[in-house]
Design a protein around this motif. Structure first.
Motif, PDB file in Angstrom:
ATOM      1  N   LEU A  68       0.829  -1.203   0.000  1.00 41.25           N
ATOM      2  CA  LEU A  68       0.000   0.000   0.000  1.00 41.25           C
ATOM      3  C   LEU A  68       0.866   1.256   0.000  1.00 41.25           C
ATOM      4  O   LEU A  68       0.630   2.189  -0.780  1.00 41.25           O
ATOM      5  N   LEU A  69       1.881   1.291   0.847  1.00 40.72           N
ATOM      6  CA  LEU A  69       2.759   2.460   0.909  1.00 40.72           C
ATOM      7  C   LEU A  69       3.553   2.632  -0.380  1.00 40.72           C
ATOM      8  O   LEU A  69       3.719   3.764  -0.857  1.00 40.72           O
ATOM      9  N   SER A  70       4.020   1.541  -0.950  1.00 39.70           N
ATOM     10  CA  SER A  70       4.790   1.622  -2.194  1.00 39.70           C
ATOM     11  C   SER A  70       3.933   2.127  -3.352  1.00 39.70           C
ATOM     12  O   SER A  70       4.363   2.988  -4.126  1.00 39.70           O
ATOM     13  N   VAL A  71       2.729   1.611  -3.465  1.00 40.27           N
ATOM     14  CA  VAL A  71       1.831   2.059  -4.528  1.00 40.27           C
ATOM     15  C   VAL A  71       1.450   3.523  -4.306  1.00 40.27           C
ATOM     16  O   VAL A  71       1.454   4.323  -5.244  1.00 40.27           O
ATOM     17  N   GLY A  72       1.144   3.866  -3.060  1.00 46.13           N
ATOM     18  CA  GLY A  72       0.803   5.257  -2.749  1.00 46.13           C
ATOM     19  C   GLY A  72       1.935   6.212  -3.068  1.00 46.13           C
ATOM     20  O   GLY A  72       1.720   7.287  -3.648  1.00 46.13           O
ATOM     21  N   TYR A  73       3.154   5.840  -2.720  1.00 44.45           N
ATOM     22  CA  TYR A  73       4.311   6.670  -3.024  1.00 44.45           C
ATOM     23  C   TYR A  73       4.479   6.818  -4.540  1.00 44.45           C
ATOM     24  O   TYR A  73       4.732   7.919  -5.036  1.00 44.45           O
ATOM     25  N   GLY A  74       4.324   5.722  -5.244  1.00 48.77           N
ATOM     26  CA  GLY A  74       4.446   5.770  -6.696  1.00 48.77           C
ATOM     27  C   GLY A  74       3.423   6.694  -7.335  1.00 48.77           C
ATOM     28  O   GLY A  74       3.744   7.456  -8.253  1.00 48.77           O
ATOM     29  N   ILE A  75       2.211   6.656  -6.832  1.00 46.27           N
ATOM     30  CA  ILE A  75       1.150   7.512  -7.371  1.00 46.27           C
ATOM     31  C   ILE A  75       1.416   8.973  -7.030  1.00 46.27           C
ATOM     32  O   ILE A  75       1.320   9.856  -7.883  1.00 46.27           O
ATOM     33  N   LEU A  76       1.761   9.237  -5.768  1.00 42.86           N
ATOM     34  CA  LEU A  76       1.909  10.620  -5.317  1.00 42.86           C
ATOM     35  C   LEU A  76       3.191  11.292  -5.813  1.00 42.86           C
ATOM     36  O   LEU A  76       3.183  12.494  -6.102  1.00 42.86           O
ATOM     37  N   PHE A  77       4.281  10.540  -5.893  1.00 43.81           N
ATOM     38  CA  PHE A  77       5.569  11.185  -6.156  1.00 43.81           C
ATOM     39  C   PHE A  77       6.258  10.760  -7.455  1.00 43.81           C
ATOM     40  O   PHE A  77       7.173  11.443  -7.903  1.00 43.81           O
ATOM     41  N   LEU A  78       5.839   9.653  -8.033  1.00 39.24           N
ATOM     42  CA  LEU A  78       6.513   9.169  -9.239  1.00 39.24           C
ATOM     43  C   LEU A  78       5.628   9.228 -10.483  1.00 39.24           C
ATOM     44  O   LEU A  78       6.037   8.791 -11.549  1.00 39.24           O
ATOM     45  N   GLY A  79       4.425   9.729 -10.318  1.00 37.61           N
ATOM     46  CA  GLY A  79       3.533   9.876 -11.460  1.00 37.61           C
ATOM     47  C   GLY A  79       2.987   8.564 -11.998  1.00 37.61           C
ATOM     48  O   GLY A  79       2.614   8.482 -13.170  1.00 37.61           O
ATOM     49  N   GLU A  80       2.939   7.541 -11.154  1.00 38.06           N
ATOM     50  CA  GLU A  80       2.399   6.256 -11.606  1.00 38.06           C
ATOM     51  C   GLU A  80       0.886   6.341 -11.761  1.00 38.06           C
ATOM     52  O   GLU A  80       0.233   7.218 -11.196  1.00 38.06           O
ATOM     53  N   SER A  81       0.360   5.402 -12.496  1.00 38.89           N
ATOM     54  CA  SER A  81      -1.061   5.382 -12.824  1.00 38.89           C
ATOM     55  C   SER A  81      -1.944   5.318 -11.576  1.00 38.89           C
ATOM     56  O   SER A  81      -1.642   4.604 -10.625  1.00 38.89           O
ATOM     57  N   LYS A  82      -3.019   6.085 -11.617  1.00 36.86           N
ATOM     58  CA  LYS A  82      -4.038   5.986 -10.570  1.00 36.86           C
ATOM     59  C   LYS A  82      -5.395   5.663 -11.190  1.00 36.86           C
ATOM     60  O   LYS A  82      -6.425   6.166 -10.785  1.00 36.86           O
ATOM     61  N   ARG A  83      -5.327   4.776 -12.168  1.00 33.64           N
ATOM     62  CA  ARG A  83      -6.555   4.325 -12.814  1.00 33.64           C
ATOM     63  C   ARG A  83      -7.460   3.650 -11.788  1.00 33.64           C
ATOM     64  O   ARG A  83      -6.985   2.987 -10.872  1.00 33.64           O
TER      65      ARG A  83
END
Length: 104
Positions: A68-83
């Protein structure tokens, strides 16, 4: 106190992933050593916590929190998909961990 320690272990799993990614991008071994150190600390804390929390529950919470933290970090700070579908499956992880904790 054991739940707090389990939370810290989950945070250390996030530190592991962040510095692993930093090591990969920058090619510096120092970040790799920080990453490995964070994982060692995380696993050590997980092992200690299992003296008070059943292994299956502790492991599910540990991996779920780290994910959860890794995905959240990726979405918030790395521009990963939030589909929506991706977020739905992350929510399933959270629901699964809550279910294991509640009924485990």
């Amino acid at each position: 106190m054991s739940w707090v320690m389990l939370g810290i272990a989950g945070l250390m799993e996030l530190v592991f992933v962040l510095f692993l990614e930093k090591s990969h991008k920058q090619g510096k071994k120092m970040w790799l050593f920080v990453s490995v150190g964070a994982m060692i600390v995380s696993i050590y804390i997980l092992g200690r916590v299992t003296e008070f929390i059943p292994l299956g529950v502790a492991y599910a919470v540990w991996t779920g929190l780290g994910s959860l933290l890794s995905v959240g970090y990726g979405i918030l700070f790395l521009g990963e998909s939030k589909r929506p579908l991706r977020l739905f499956f992350v929510l399933l992880i959270v629901i699964g961990v809550i279910g294991i904790k509640t009924f485990g």
